[in-house]
Write a protein that holds these residues in place. Structure first.
Motif, mmCIF file in Angstrom:
data_model
loop_
_atom_site.group_PDB
_atom_site.id
_atom_site.type_symbol
_atom_site.label_atom_id
_atom_site.label_comp_id
_atom_site.label_asym_id
_atom_site.label_seq_id
_atom_site.Cartn_x
_atom_site.Cartn_y
_atom_site.Cartn_z
ATOM 1 N N THR A 62 -88.961 34.858 -40.812
ATOM 2 C CA THR A 62 -87.753 34.660 -40.001
ATOM 3 C C THR A 62 -86.807 35.852 -40.004
ATOM 4 O OG1 THR A 62 -86.432 33.698 -41.812
ATOM 5 C CG2 THR A 62 -87.878 32.197 -40.592
ATOM 6 N N ARG A 63 -87.118 36.898 -40.759
ATOM 7 C CA ARG A 63 -86.229 38.056 -40.842
ATOM 8 C C ARG A 63 -86.884 39.281 -40.200
ATOM 9 N NH1 ARG A 63 -84.212 33.987 -42.915
ATOM 10 N NH2 ARG A 63 -82.528 34.015 -44.464
ATOM 11 N N GLY A 64 -86.056 40.126 -39.629
ATOM 12 C CA GLY A 64 -86.550 41.296 -38.936
ATOM 13 C C GLY A 64 -87.427 42.181 -39.790
ATOM 14 N N GLU A 65 -87.022 42.401 -41.038
ATOM 15 C CA GLU A 65 -87.792 43.260 -41.939
ATOM 16 C C GLU A 65 -89.212 42.730 -42.135
ATOM 17 O OE1 GLU A 65 -87.749 44.739 -46.630
ATOM 18 O OE2 GLU A 65 -86.083 43.528 -45.830
ATOM 19 N N ASP A 66 -89.333 41.417 -42.302
ATOM 20 C CA ASP A 66 -90.654 40.831 -42.539
ATOM 21 C C ASP A 66 -91.494 40.793 -41.266
ATOM 22 O OD1 ASP A 66 -89.747 40.490 -45.104
ATOM 23 O OD2 ASP A 66 -89.148 38.405 -44.806
ATOM 24 N N VAL A 67 -90.841 40.616 -40.120
ATOM 25 C CA VAL A 67 -91.555 40.696 -38.843
ATOM 26 C C VAL A 67 -92.193 42.068 -38.705
ATOM 27 C CG1 VAL A 67 -91.253 40.816 -36.331
ATOM 28 C CG2 VAL A 67 -90.202 38.943 -37.615
ATOM 29 N N GLY A 313 -106.696 34.028 -45.787
ATOM 30 C CA GLY A 313 -106.924 33.101 -44.683
ATOM 31 C C GLY A 313 -105.696 32.356 -44.225
ATOM 32 N N ASP A 314 -104.604 32.394 -45.009
ATOM 33 C CA ASP A 314 -103.361 31.763 -44.552
ATOM 34 C C ASP A 314 -102.930 32.396 -43.233
ATOM 35 O OD1 ASP A 314 -103.259 30.204 -46.790
ATOM 36 O OD2 ASP A 314 -101.457 31.115 -47.652
ATOM 37 N N LEU A 315 -102.435 31.575 -42.327
ATOM 38 C CA LEU A 315 -101.919 32.088 -41.061
ATOM 39 C C LEU A 315 -100.406 32.249 -41.143
ATOM 40 C CD1 LEU A 315 -103.975 30.062 -38.422
ATOM 41 C CD2 LEU A 315 -104.462 32.315 -39.401
ATOM 42 N N VAL A 316 -99.915 33.314 -40.528
ATOM 43 C CA VAL A 316 -98.486 33.610 -40.528
ATOM 44 C C VAL A 316 -98.024 33.753 -39.082
ATOM 45 C CG1 VAL A 316 -96.659 35.137 -41.352
ATOM 46 C CG2 VAL A 316 -98.774 34.873 -42.698
ATOM 47 N N LEU A 317 -97.089 32.899 -38.675
ATOM 48 C CA LEU A 317 -96.510 33.015 -37.340
ATOM 49 C C LEU A 317 -95.433 34.098 -37.382
ATOM 50 C CD1 LEU A 317 -96.603 31.751 -34.481
ATOM 51 C CD2 LEU A 317 -94.682 30.299 -35.185
ATOM 52 N N VAL A 318 -95.544 35.063 -36.470
ATOM 53 C CA VAL A 318 -94.620 36.208 -36.453
ATOM 54 C C VAL A 318 -93.877 36.219 -35.120
ATOM 55 C CG1 VAL A 318 -94.406 38.698 -36.769
ATOM 56 C CG2 VAL A 318 -96.290 37.466 -37.872
ATOM 57 N N PRO A 319 -92.706 35.556 -35.072
ATOM 58 C CA PRO A 319 -91.914 35.578 -33.828
ATOM 59 C C PRO A 319 -91.286 36.967 -33.657
ATOM 60 C CG PRO A 319 -90.963 34.053 -35.477
ATOM 61 C CD PRO A 319 -92.044 34.838 -36.138
ATOM 62 N N VAL A 320 -91.895 37.776 -32.813
ATOM 63 C CA VAL A 320 -91.466 39.166 -32.654
ATOM 64 C C VAL A 320 -89.993 39.256 -32.267
ATOM 65 C CG1 VAL A 320 -91.910 41.324 -31.430
ATOM 66 C CG2 VAL A 320 -93.815 39.811 -32.022
ATOM 67 N N PHE A 321 -89.555 38.325 -31.441
ATOM 68 C CA PHE A 321 -88.159 38.364 -30.973
ATOM 69 C C PHE A 321 -87.162 38.155 -32.095
ATOM 70 C CE2 PHE A 321 -90.120 34.233 -30.229
ATOM 71 C CZ PHE A 321 -89.302 33.398 -30.959
ATOM 72 N N MET A 322 -87.599 37.571 -33.228
ATOM 73 C CA MET A 322 -86.676 37.371 -34.352
ATOM 74 C C MET A 322 -86.226 38.702 -34.933
ATOM 75 S SD MET A 322 -86.062 34.104 -34.946
ATOM 76 C CE MET A 322 -85.944 33.532 -36.633
ATOM 77 N N HIS A 323 -87.003 39.765 -34.715
ATOM 78 C CA HIS A 323 -86.567 41.092 -35.155
ATOM 79 C C HIS A 323 -85.312 41.497 -34.400
ATOM 80 C CE1 HIS A 323 -86.574 45.449 -35.777
ATOM 81 N NE2 HIS A 323 -87.377 45.238 -36.820
ATOM 82 N N GLY A 324 -85.270 41.168 -33.119
ATOM 83 C CA GLY A 324 -84.100 41.501 -32.320
ATOM 84 C C GLY A 324 -82.953 40.526 -32.470
#
Length: 327
Positions: A62-67, A313-324
């Motif tokens: 959920t944070r820009g750095e992690d995205v 194998g864990d899946l990670v959802l990466v909402p790119v827009f959360m960086h912005g």
């Protein structure tokens, strides 16, 4: 397990810290029908990384750095599968689902047709189409922006760029929408298969009888791999599918969010009308603020990321827009 399956509490993986578990279904976010970006921002009130039991269970950053880390660090996060649940991605779609070093070769194949010089050559035609759509709406004094502009202008441009029949437009839009946004795999997967069958026939014909369109280019150009070669039939169809998704949805959705911004912030619109030199910077900022891509990464090996234990194998959802959207 279907895409709508929610893991029961006792089925949460043993390595997942219960304190990080949230009841969050990214297909059905409370408040998203009013303001989806505001609905996503609420996640930043909690842990920087959460685990949701929906759709087979997955992490969300959920944070820009992690995205940024998830998108850049291909030694820990793989680009395949590219969707959640993983059954949603039946094929690798290069370049987005391909990790480095091969990623660059596929990307450069597409970049040749989207260089600033190439895009500039399209400007006049796009301008004529845009003005025509606007004038049609202005003559009536009103319009449905989504249906009459957002899903017309960029879609029509893509259809011309790919030399696809205008008569196929509505059929394609319906299946792209279903494939991308319907959480029911019994509905979404058949829509994707329809698109694969459609694009498969098109690219096969372009390979046999190429023109100067985008699909002919990827069907006949050499990729910088294995000493130089053409895409295999499987690679060609998969890349064609990616272009359908990008050309028929992403730009249209972004345009809609930007138009909504101006209707709720009339002062911003007046500012741009008064000083057109600010338009280029405004475009960059509006796209940043109203982004739509939401990507998936797969954990390559057991590790700890930002203090969170993750398994291979864990899946990670990466909402790119959360960086912005990260302050």
């Amino acid at each position: 397990m279907t895409s709508s399956t929610v893991l029961s509490p006792h089925a949460i993986p043993a390595h997942v810290d219960p304190a990080l578990v949230r009841d969050f279904d990214y297909y059905q976010i409370p408040g998203a029908d009013i303001d989806p970006h505001a609905a996503w921002i609420k996640l930043q009130d909690g842990p920087r990384i959460i685990f949701t039991p929906h759709h087979g269970g997955h992490w969300i950053v959920t944070r820009g750095e992690d995205v940024a880390t998830c998108l850049r660090d291909y030694t820990r996060f793989s680009s395949f599968p590219g969707g959640i649940p993983k059954e949603k991605t039946p094929v690798k779609m290069p370049p987005v689902n391909i990790d480095p070093p091969d990623h660059r070769a596929y990307r450069m194949l597409l970049a040749a047709r989207f260089s600033p010089r190439t895009v500039a050559q399209m400007e006049t035609g796009i301008g004529v189409l845009t003005v025509s759509l606007i004038e049609d709406c202005r003559a009536r004094g009103h319009c449905d922006f989504v249906g009459e502009f957002a899903f017309r202008m960029p879609v029509d441009v893509f259809m011309q760029l790919a030399a696809l029949p205008a008569s196929d437009r509505d059929w394609l839009l319906e299946r792209v929408e279903t494939s991308m946004r319907n959480p029911d795999m019994a509905v979404g997967v058949p829509a994707t298969q329809d698109l694969l069958g459609y694009i498969g026939k098109v690219v096969a014909e372009r390979r046999a009888n190429p023109g100067d369109d985008l699909l002919s280019h990827i069907a006949t150009a050499d990729i910088d791999m294995d000493g130089g070669r053409r895409l295999t039939d499987e690679e060609l169809v998969a890349m064609g599918l990616l272009l359908l998704f990008a050309g028929l949805d992403t730009v249209a959705s972004t345009l809609t969010f930007i138009a909504r911004f101006f209707t709720t912030h009339p002062d911003a619109l007046r500012t741009l009308r008064a000083d057109r030199t600010r338009v280029p910077d405004a475009i960059e900022e509006l796209i940043r603020r109203h982004g739509v891509p939401c990507l998936t990464r797969s954990v390559i090996a057991d590790m700890e990321f930002q203090g969170v234990a993750m398994k291979k194998g864990d899946l990670v959802l990466v909402p790119v827009f959360m960086h912005g959207l990260d302050p």
